[in-house]
Design an enzyme around this catalytic site. Structure first.
Site, PDB file in Angstrom:
ATOM      1  N   SER A 176      29.178  32.633  33.091  1.00  0.00           N
ATOM      2  CA  SER A 176      28.331  33.804  33.288  1.00  0.00           C
ATOM      3  C   SER A 176      28.247  34.569  31.976  1.00  0.00           C
ATOM      4  O   SER A 176      29.143  34.460  31.131  1.00  0.00           O
ATOM      5  CB  SER A 176      28.934  34.712  34.375  1.00  0.00           C
ATOM      6  OG  SER A 176      28.296  35.968  34.415  1.00  0.00           O
ATOM      7  N   TYR A 213      37.246  38.878  37.740  1.00  0.00           N
ATOM      8  CA  TYR A 213      36.044  38.041  37.753  1.00  0.00           C
ATOM      9  C   TYR A 213      35.575  37.735  36.334  1.00  0.00           C
ATOM     10  O   TYR A 213      35.348  36.573  35.977  1.00  0.00           O
ATOM     11  CB  TYR A 213      34.929  38.717  38.540  1.00  0.00           C
ATOM     12  CG  TYR A 213      33.620  37.973  38.447  1.00  0.00           C
ATOM     13  CD1 TYR A 213      33.416  36.811  39.187  1.00  0.00           C
ATOM     14  CD2 TYR A 213      32.597  38.410  37.604  1.00  0.00           C
ATOM     15  CE1 TYR A 213      32.221  36.111  39.089  1.00  0.00           C
ATOM     16  CE2 TYR A 213      31.403  37.712  37.505  1.00  0.00           C
ATOM     17  CZ  TYR A 213      31.218  36.565  38.251  1.00  0.00           C
ATOM     18  OH  TYR A 213      30.051  35.861  38.139  1.00  0.00           O
TER      19      TYR A 213
END
Length: 290
Positions: free
Chosen positions: A144, A157
């Site tokens: 990401s 995360y």
């Protein structure tokens, strides 16, 4: 599980394939003549598998919790049972939590690590030897743009996605002379169910009206995988420019900006679905007041 027909077609494995980027990537494989082993934990996998079959692929669907060791092994056994080499794999399953690290339930936090990191390492270790043995294969790991910025309110995360980016690039170097390529996919904000499942709808990240289409992200990811690229910043021009900025700007600028976008807009209450009390009473209020 449905038995795969003995056709001379390449086989791809896709995790997180019930919706979003994973499903769109699986559709690209089906449309390009691949058979599939697809995995997800939820019931939506059945409908996704039927969609893929209508596109001409033979599909084996595996409902498994990849946040567990046994769940990963269940998927690996299903792949082995096809009796066919894996020519491409997409390790895409992932999850997040919301809120301050000290206020998150420890079990929810551990699940982020187990699914995002441990299952990816486990599956890569199981799938890559077969690719190396035949001297060909393509592995896509979904990281990401969050990998590029430490993420207050999403500390674990973002760290997990940074791990995946580093892991993918290290594997790519280790496998450089084997015929196997490794590609890291770095999407920006994408219009999937991710934000609802993570309880992020009451953040600026989750409520951003300009999220990218998973169709666009998957198309760019598939193309990068097929050409053997090392990494791809995927999505709109806006998202890709944001990724470049995240890579180039100092954390002194990017971390406060991320904090503002990831912080819940309303304080109070445990993360959605956790059923657990907050870890440190009043910590959110103290952070807001600082």
């Amino acid at each position: 599980m449905n038995a795969l027909k003995p056709l001379a077609k390449p086989l791809a494995v896709v995790t997180g394939a019930s919706s979003g980027i994973g499903l769109e990537l699986a559709r690209h494989f089906a449309d390009h003549g691949f058979d599939l082993v697809v995995c997800a934990e939820n019931r939506a996998l059945g409908a996704a598998a039927e969609d893929l079959r209508h596109r001409g692929a033979d599909v084996r669907q595996v409902r498994a919790d990849l946040a567990t060791y046994d769940g990963v092994e269940q998927l690996c056994l299903a792949v082995t049972a096809t009796g066919r080499p894996v020519e491409a794999a997409v390790l895409n399953a992932g999850v997040s939590t919301r809120g301050l690290f000290l206020e998150a339930d420890l079990a929810d936090t551990a699940r982020v690590i187990d699914l995002n990191i441990a299952s990816t390492v486990h599956l890569a270790r199981r799938l890559l030897p077969g690719m190396v043995d035949i001297g060909a294969g393509r592995l896509l790991i979904t990281s990401s743009v969050a990998a590029l910025v430490p993420g207050p309110y999403q500390a674990v995360y973002n760290a997990s996605k940074a791990f995946l980016l580093s892991f993918a690039e290290a594997l790519r170097d280790e496998l450089r002379d084997t015929g196997v390529t490794v590609t890291a996919l770095l999407p920006g904000l994408t219009d999937t169910d991710f934000f609802r499942r993570a309880g992020l709808e009451d953040t600026l990240l989750g409520s951003d009206p300009h999220k990218d289409s998973p169709v666009q992200v998957a198309a760019q990811g598939y193309a990068a995988l097929m050409r053997g690229a090392g990494r791809v910043l995927a999505g709109s021009l806006r998202s890709r420019a944001g990724g470049v900025a995240a890579r180039l700007l100092p954390h002194a600028l990017t971390v406060p900006a991320y904090r503002r976008r990831a912080r819940p807009l309303m304080a109070g209450g445990p993360p959605p679905g956790s059923g657990h009390p907050r870890g440190v009473p009043g910590l959110e209020e103290r952070v807001r007041g600082s």
